[in-house]
Design a protein around this motif. Structure first.
Motif, PDB file in Angstrom:
ATOM      1  N   ARG A 180      38.381  -4.295  62.896  1.00  0.00           N
ATOM      2  CA  ARG A 180      38.749  -3.650  61.605  1.00  0.00           C
ATOM      3  C   ARG A 180      38.614  -4.763  60.586  1.00  0.00           C
ATOM      4  O   ARG A 180      38.072  -4.626  59.318  1.00  0.00           O
ATOM      5  CB  ARG A 180      39.583  -2.543  61.399  1.00  0.00           C
ATOM      6  CG  ARG A 180      39.723  -1.386  62.426  1.00  0.00           C
ATOM      7  CD  ARG A 180      40.640  -0.474  62.134  1.00  0.00           C
ATOM      8  NE  ARG A 180      41.902  -0.801  62.583  1.00  0.00           N
ATOM      9  CZ  ARG A 180      42.833  -1.391  61.840  1.00  0.00           C
ATOM     10  NH1 ARG A 180      42.703  -0.983  60.345  1.00  0.00           N
ATOM     11  NH2 ARG A 180      44.131  -1.451  62.174  1.00  0.00           N
ATOM     12  N   GLN A 218      41.813   2.705  52.935  1.00  0.00           N
ATOM     13  CA  GLN A 218      42.067   2.366  51.655  1.00  0.00           C
ATOM     14  C   GLN A 218      43.571   2.509  51.368  1.00  0.00           C
ATOM     15  O   GLN A 218      44.216   3.355  51.998  1.00  0.00           O
ATOM     16  CB  GLN A 218      41.424   3.567  50.801  1.00  0.00           C
ATOM     17  CG  GLN A 218      41.654   3.445  48.968  1.00  0.00           C
ATOM     18  CD  GLN A 218      40.649   4.435  48.288  1.00  0.00           C
ATOM     19  OE1 GLN A 218      40.126   5.261  48.891  1.00  0.00           O
ATOM     20  NE2 GLN A 218      40.909   4.382  47.105  1.00  0.00           N
ATOM     21  N   ALA A 252      36.192  -9.675  59.202  1.00  0.00           N
ATOM     22  CA  ALA A 252      34.886  -9.428  58.943  1.00  0.00           C
ATOM     23  C   ALA A 252      34.410 -10.220  57.590  1.00  0.00           C
ATOM     24  O   ALA A 252      35.424 -10.875  56.983  1.00  0.00           O
ATOM     25  CB  ALA A 252      34.490  -8.003  58.614  1.00  0.00           C
ATOM     26  N   ARG A 253      33.040 -10.490  57.451  1.00  0.00           N
ATOM     27  CA  ARG A 253      32.742 -11.446  56.457  1.00  0.00           C
ATOM     28  C   ARG A 253      32.680 -10.983  54.942  1.00  0.00           C
ATOM     29  O   ARG A 253      32.824 -11.880  53.957  1.00  0.00           O
ATOM     30  CB  ARG A 253      31.485 -11.998  56.789  1.00  0.00           C
ATOM     31  CG  ARG A 253      31.198 -12.933  57.886  1.00  0.00           C
ATOM     32  CD  ARG A 253      29.910 -13.404  58.387  1.00  0.00           C
ATOM     33  NE  ARG A 253      29.135 -11.908  58.990  1.00  0.00           N
ATOM     34  CZ  ARG A 253      27.867 -11.903  59.104  1.00  0.00           C
ATOM     35  NH1 ARG A 253      26.889 -12.504  58.271  1.00  0.00           N
ATOM     36  NH2 ARG A 253      27.430 -10.974  59.863  1.00  0.00           N
ATOM     37  N   ASP A 254      32.720  -9.362  54.851  1.00  0.00           N
ATOM     38  CA  ASP A 254      32.683  -9.171  53.352  1.00  0.00           C
ATOM     39  C   ASP A 254      34.081  -9.321  52.728  1.00  0.00           C
ATOM     40  O   ASP A 254      33.974  -9.243  51.541  1.00  0.00           O
ATOM     41  CB  ASP A 254      32.215  -7.665  53.432  1.00  0.00           C
ATOM     42  CG  ASP A 254      33.264  -6.779  54.097  1.00  0.00           C
ATOM     43  OD1 ASP A 254      33.677  -7.117  55.096  1.00  0.00           O
ATOM     44  OD2 ASP A 254      33.367  -5.706  53.712  1.00  0.00           O
ATOM     45  N   LYS A 255      35.082  -9.344  53.434  1.00  0.00           N
ATOM     46  CA  LYS A 255      36.306  -9.425  52.892  1.00  0.00           C
ATOM     47  C   LYS A 255      36.978 -11.143  53.100  1.00  0.00           C
ATOM     48  O   LYS A 255      38.222 -11.111  53.262  1.00  0.00           O
ATOM     49  CB  LYS A 255      37.267  -8.377  53.158  1.00  0.00           C
ATOM     50  CG  LYS A 255      36.941  -7.072  53.092  1.00  0.00           C
ATOM     51  CD  LYS A 255      36.772  -6.800  51.463  1.00  0.00           C
ATOM     52  CE  LYS A 255      36.531  -5.374  51.394  1.00  0.00           C
ATOM     53  NZ  LYS A 255      36.275  -5.207  49.743  1.00  0.00           N
ATOM     54  N   PRO A 297      31.574  -9.595  62.342  1.00  0.00           N
ATOM     55  CA  PRO A 297      31.176  -8.476  61.803  1.00  0.00           C
ATOM     56  C   PRO A 297      30.786  -8.624  60.223  1.00  0.00           C
ATOM     57  O   PRO A 297      31.561  -9.494  59.532  1.00  0.00           O
ATOM     58  CB  PRO A 297      31.996  -7.330  61.996  1.00  0.00           C
ATOM     59  CG  PRO A 297      32.654  -7.615  63.145  1.00  0.00           C
ATOM     60  CD  PRO A 297      32.998  -9.107  62.804  1.00  0.00           C
ATOM     61  N   GLU A 298      29.857  -8.281  59.771  1.00  0.00           N
ATOM     62  CA  GLU A 298      29.324  -8.280  58.340  1.00  0.00           C
ATOM     63  C   GLU A 298      30.311  -7.537  57.439  1.00  0.00           C
ATOM     64  O   GLU A 298      30.631  -8.093  56.457  1.00  0.00           O
ATOM     65  CB  GLU A 298      27.872  -7.765  58.232  1.00  0.00           C
ATOM     66  CG  GLU A 298      27.376  -8.045  56.579  1.00  0.00           C
ATOM     67  CD  GLU A 298      25.928  -7.550  56.570  1.00  0.00           C
ATOM     68  OE1 GLU A 298      25.669  -7.605  55.258  1.00  0.00           O
ATOM     69  OE2 GLU A 298      25.236  -7.279  57.599  1.00  0.00           O
ATOM     70  N   ARG A 299      30.656  -6.549  58.140  1.00  0.00           N
ATOM     71  CA  ARG A 299      31.432  -5.555  57.038  1.00  0.00           C
ATOM     72  C   ARG A 299      32.817  -5.090  57.672  1.00  0.00           C
ATOM     73  O   ARG A 299      32.686  -4.676  59.003  1.00  0.00           O
ATOM     74  CB  ARG A 299      30.725  -4.170  56.600  1.00  0.00           C
ATOM     75  CG  ARG A 299      29.558  -4.523  56.020  1.00  0.00           C
ATOM     76  CD  ARG A 299      28.795  -3.409  55.315  1.00  0.00           C
ATOM     77  NE  ARG A 299      29.977  -2.824  54.067  1.00  0.00           N
ATOM     78  CZ  ARG A 299      29.869  -3.516  52.954  1.00  0.00           C
ATOM     79  NH1 ARG A 299      29.072  -4.603  52.586  1.00  0.00           N
ATOM     80  NH2 ARG A 299      30.857  -3.083  51.920  1.00  0.00           N
ATOM     81  N   SER A 300      33.907  -5.100  57.167  1.00  0.00           N
ATOM     82  CA  SER A 300      35.156  -4.575  57.765  1.00  0.00           C
ATOM     83  C   SER A 300      35.200  -3.042  57.695  1.00  0.00           C
ATOM     84  O   SER A 300      34.514  -2.457  56.855  1.00  0.00           O
ATOM     85  CB  SER A 300      36.458  -5.193  56.734  1.00  0.00           C
ATOM     86  OG  SER A 300      36.331  -4.970  55.323  1.00  0.00           O
ATOM     87  N   GLU A 301      36.364  -2.729  58.396  1.00  0.00           N
ATOM     88  CA  GLU A 301      36.534  -1.229  58.351  1.00  0.00           C
ATOM     89  C   GLU A 301      37.978  -0.785  57.629  1.00  0.00           C
ATOM     90  O   GLU A 301      38.789  -0.371  58.555  1.00  0.00           O
ATOM     91  CB  GLU A 301      36.247  -0.495  59.724  1.00  0.00           C
ATOM     92  CG  GLU A 301      34.982  -0.727  60.018  1.00  0.00           C
ATOM     93  CD  GLU A 301      34.628  -0.112  61.748  1.00  0.00           C
ATOM     94  OE1 GLU A 301      35.674   0.473  62.018  1.00  0.00           O
ATOM     95  OE2 GLU A 301      33.718  -0.475  62.388  1.00  0.00           O
TER      96      GLU A 301
END
Length: 457
Positions: free
Chosen positions: A212, A251, A215-218, A244-248
């Motif tokens: 989760r 919020q 990842a690379r986006d964060k 992964p490109e995007r985290s999960e």
């Protein structure tokens, strides 16, 4: 790959020291030099800030994934912390022993640390070993094993640490304060977890956290040392490209610490008590933050030159230590102080502290205190950049806090620009001396609400 540079020279010899970041270099050797921060983008789109230095064959890399302990799953307090303790316990086809033997052979350093808002990573390597080191770190992040035998061994170590913490007054006071200030918010939960939560965490839980959060986006990266921009671009993809490109991320709500007065006493059979006090603070992106930062130095952040140290320890001999800090967490800032004193002096120490906070809120500091604070804070800033590792760390936090690639050149001017009117305005805004949240651990003489040691939280 794209490279964007920010070339600058600072004041007061700052840039001379910044240019001498590599281990073994000295400020005197770098007089007149300039430091260049380059923003490098890899072929795969991963960005990093780079400061090149080829004085020594060393590379320091700091990186962070947004998330940290705030992304621990419900009921899994300490999940992120557990992950950090397992990152060198095997990856891919290498079990724990083989992985650690490879680390030693490469003379490298790989560390992870879980903060409230970020998962931090640290790599240090000889430049001649960088390709093999980057492959090993890539394997640790993208294919961690989390084998049961290693997990149980590390679990036992964490539980032993938690048991030790149960008898550490400062840790107990801090955990209790977080619970009172943040309640059910993730910030109110212990970063290291509890005996029960750590005992329940499984290998699947660790894999879930990595999936989760890593990842690379964060991702934020800073690099300092013996590597060029042209070399760094492909290296970033080598290190992080398999993630992964995007985290999960879940919020995280904004935390709104309540104002007191609230006081909780936790009885512990120790010769002196520890008290933690504080309330809501000022966010890092608030226009008043720099003034609040200077104010905190005057209050309790300046060591023996601070107001609290002068009034509580030097004049009255009430405490062994007293200090304060600003913690501008991403979802809720707090102002927190700590005092350690003999059991008989807890009440008097807290009264003096409250009186001084009230006096500062009403009157502000003296001109001499403000001038001294600004002089120290600007003069000492260069000391944060004494080595490649410390520069990489500073650049990382500048990115995390989104302060801009030119922040280092602006920072001292921002401090210098703080006026007495700014300080007085912020003191009235920040300080609520009669509304402190306070936790006390020890055997204070004064009567107060008592919570037995080991109470939930």
């Amino acid at each position: 790959m794209t490279v964007r540079s920010s070339l600058f020279a600072g004041t007061m010899g700052l840039c001379a020291l910044l240019a001498a970041f590599a281990l073994g270099a000295t400020p005197a050797a770098a007089q007149g030099s300039k430091m260049k921060i380059q923003e490098v983008t890899s072929p795969g789109g991963i960005k990093a800030w780079l400061v090149e230095s080829h004085v020594n064959p060393l590379i320091a890399i700091r990186f962070a994934f947004v998330g940290g302990a705030s992304q621990d799953a419900p009921g899994k307090d300490g999940q992120a912390y557990f992950v950090t303790s397992m990152m060198d316990e095997g990856a891919g086809e290498l079990d724990a022993s083989a992985f650690q033997e490879r680390e030693q052979a490469l003379a490298m350093r790989m560390e992870f640390d879980a903060g409230r808002d970020v998962m931090l990573g640290n790599i240090q390597t000889l430049s001649e070993n960088k390709d093999e080191v980057f492959d090993l770190v890539r394997l640790a992040m993208s294919k961690p094993r989390f084998d049961e035998d290693a997990l149980e061994r590390v679990r036992a170590q964490i539980l032993a640490g938690l048991k030790f913490d149960e008898n550490d007054p400062e840790t107990v006071a801090s955990l209790a304060w977080d619970r009172l200030a943040f309640h059910d918010h993730p910030y109110g939960r212990p970063v290291k977890g509890t005996m029960a939560s750590i005992a329940a965490i499984t290998s699947e839980d660790l894999h879930d956290y990595v999936r989760r959060v890593f990842a690379r986006d964060k991702l934020v990266v800073s690099v300092v040392g013996d590597i060029t921009a042209e070399e760094l671009g492909p290296a970033l993809d080598q290190l992080f490209g398999d993630l992964p490109e995007r985290s999960e991320l879940v919020q995280v709500a904004e935390a709104r610490p309540p104002l007191g007065p609230t006081r909780e006493v936790i009885i512990m059979d120790v010769p002196q008590s520890v008290a933690q006090f504080g309330h809501r603070g000022i966010a890092r992106d608030d226009d008043d933050f720099i003034a609040a930062y200077v104010l905190n130095y005057i209050i309790g952040g300046g060591g023996f030159s601070s107001r609290l140290m002068e009034e509580v320890r030097e004049k009255r001999g009430l405490a062994y230590s007293v200090y304060s800090n600003l913690y501008p967490y991403q979802h809720g800032a707090v102002f927190v102080g700590n005092v350690a004193t003999k059991n008989e002096a807890v009440g008097q120490s807290l009264t003096v502290i409250q009186d001084e906070l009230l006096r500062l809120a009403e009157q502000g500091p003296s001109d001499e205190e403000l001038d001294s604070a600004k002089s120290y804070l600007t003069g000492a800033y260069a000391l944060r950049f004494e080595s490649s590792s410390s520069i990489a760390s500073q650049l990382l936090w500048i990115q995390i806090e989104d302060l801009g690639i030119d922040y280092i050149t602006k920072r001292n001017a921002l401090v210098e620009a703080v006026t007495m009117d700014d300080i007085k305005r912020v003191a009235k805004r920040l300080l609520a001396a009669d509304q402190l949240i306070t936790t006390i651990v020890g055997k204070p003489v004064e009567p107060a609400e008592i919570i037995p040691t080991g109470a939930p939280g």
